[in-house]
Design an enzyme around this catalytic site. Sequence first.
Site, PDB file in Angstrom:
ATOM      1  N   TYR A  32       0.833  -1.211   0.000  1.00  0.00           N
ATOM      2  CA  TYR A  32       0.000   0.000   0.000  1.00  0.00           C
ATOM      3  C   TYR A  32       0.861   1.251   0.000  1.00  0.00           C
ATOM      4  CZ  TYR A  32       0.855   1.211   4.926  1.00  0.00           C
ATOM      5  OH  TYR A  32       1.439   1.600   6.101  1.00  0.00           O
ATOM      6  N   LYS A 149       6.588  -1.959   2.163  1.00  0.00           N
ATOM      7  CA  LYS A 149       5.378  -1.327   2.703  1.00  0.00           C
ATOM      8  C   LYS A 149       4.199  -2.294   2.569  1.00  0.00           C
ATOM      9  CE  LYS A 149       3.204   3.238   3.022  1.00  0.00           C
ATOM     10  NZ  LYS A 149       3.366   3.436   4.455  1.00  0.00           N
ATOM     11  N   LEU A 206      11.163   1.406   7.166  1.00  0.00           N
ATOM     12  CA  LEU A 206      10.537   1.767   5.897  1.00  0.00           C
ATOM     13  C   LEU A 206      11.300   2.955   5.312  1.00  0.00           C
ATOM     14  CD1 LEU A 206       7.936   1.141   4.165  1.00  0.00           C
ATOM     15  CD2 LEU A 206       7.101   3.312   5.075  1.00  0.00           C
TER      16      LEU A 206
HETATM   17  N1  PDD Z   1       2.829   5.331   7.518  1.00  0.00           N
HETATM   18  N2  PDD Z   1       7.538   4.013   8.894  1.00  0.00           N
HETATM   19  C1  PDD Z   1       6.388   3.320   8.949  1.00  0.00           C
HETATM   20  C2  PDD Z   1       6.368   2.008   9.648  1.00  0.00           C
HETATM   21  C3  PDD Z   1       5.214   3.846   8.343  1.00  0.00           C
HETATM   22  O1  PDD Z   1       4.072   3.141   8.378  1.00  0.00           O
HETATM   23  C4  PDD Z   1       5.272   5.101   7.700  1.00  0.00           C
HETATM   24  C5  PDD Z   1       4.066   5.709   7.028  1.00  0.00           C
HETATM   25  C6  PDD Z   1       6.500   5.794   7.692  1.00  0.00           C
HETATM   26  C7  PDD Z   1       6.641   7.123   6.998  1.00  0.00           C
HETATM   27  O2  PDD Z   1       6.619   6.959   5.596  1.00  0.00           O
HETATM   28  P1  PDD Z   1       6.137   8.124   4.635  1.00  0.00           P
HETATM   29  O3  PDD Z   1       6.948   9.324   4.956  1.00  0.00           O
HETATM   30  O4  PDD Z   1       6.388   7.584   3.291  1.00  0.00           O
HETATM   31  O5  PDD Z   1       4.662   8.358   4.918  1.00  0.00           O
HETATM   32  C8  PDD Z   1       7.602   5.211   8.275  1.00  0.00           C
HETATM   33  C9  PDD Z   1       1.662   5.647   6.719  1.00  0.00           C
HETATM   34  C10 PDD Z   1       1.411   7.103   6.548  1.00  0.00           C
HETATM   35  C11 PDD Z   1       0.458   4.859   7.219  1.00  0.00           C
HETATM   36  O6  PDD Z   1       0.633   3.678   7.423  1.00  0.00           O
HETATM   37  O7  PDD Z   1      -0.618   5.415   7.351  1.00  0.00           O
END
Ligand code: PDD
Length: 285
Positions: A32, A149, A206
């Site tokens: 996702y 992800k 991530l």
């Molecule tokens: N979460 N680390 C994890 C485990 C995450 O789930 C996320 C993002 C990030 C930050 O990634 P980014 O900057 O690409 O949003 C780091 C999303 C927003 C969610 O699960 O809703």
Amino acid sequence: MSIAYLNGSYLPLDQAKISPMDRGFLFGDGIYEVIPSYNGKMVGFGPHIERMKNGLAAIGVQFDWTTKQWADLCQQLIEKNGSGNLGLYLHVTRGTDSKRFHAFPENIPATVFAYSFEIGPEPVADKALAKKYRVAATRDLRWERCHIKSIALLGNVLHFQQGYEQGYDETLLFNADNQLTEASACNAFIVKNGTVITPALDNAKLPGITRHILLDILRRDGSIPVEERDVSMDEVYSADEVWITSSSKDIAAVVQINGTTVGNGEVGDVWLAAQTLYSAGKFNY
Ligand code: PDD
């Protein structure tokens, strides 16, 4: 009601149905993305789609949408859901099988689902308006493929819930060597003596798009030194500032960890400088 996309059709979210035999439902077998969009302008569309493609390749899902097809889908979601502030949620699973069997089925089409949800106003570089995050910290007990992800987020959910039940806004995670990894749904940064430091990427983190954009903006600007390296929890607790980053938060200042005050307990000056640069540059990605 949000207008969603499911396997070629746009429809009200509550009419979008999948089979219980979908491997996303049965195994968490999918990838996702969440892309923020403010008044119709997305942040990080290109890198988000690249990470989606990398994730699908990493788990062997044959799904060959072009970047243009993803862009059209995002544009449709924005047009159909009003061009306010939206999180665009994109989700691809390996598809629906006729039986529950662990091995990858052959020749089934992937399931593609997308919808949008309202997000708050664009974060602004203003200490008085910035939310002060209070977080828990705990041993990272997720799997060893956190660079993917995956929609299988139970490990993250359990860590988030652990902090949430204690009244915290997020949960910082550290490995068996007491090194910071990330947070349950964010990447993590510390600031020490004016230098911004974040754990180097590996399979325990991530590769966050907000992290990527922020590091690139800071390096191009050059006024704030940046390091990517191991960060011990001792360094976290003695940092001048601690931040968590994600697509829905931009850069969020952490003022307390497990009840211990970070720095002087206020949103910091380096946060202000970094969020100012981030706000000015983020739409270029
Ligand atoms: N979460 N680390 C994890 C485990 C995450 O789930 C996320 C993002 C990030 C930050 O990634 P980014 O900057 O690409 O949003 C780091 C999303 C927003 C969610 O699960 O809703």
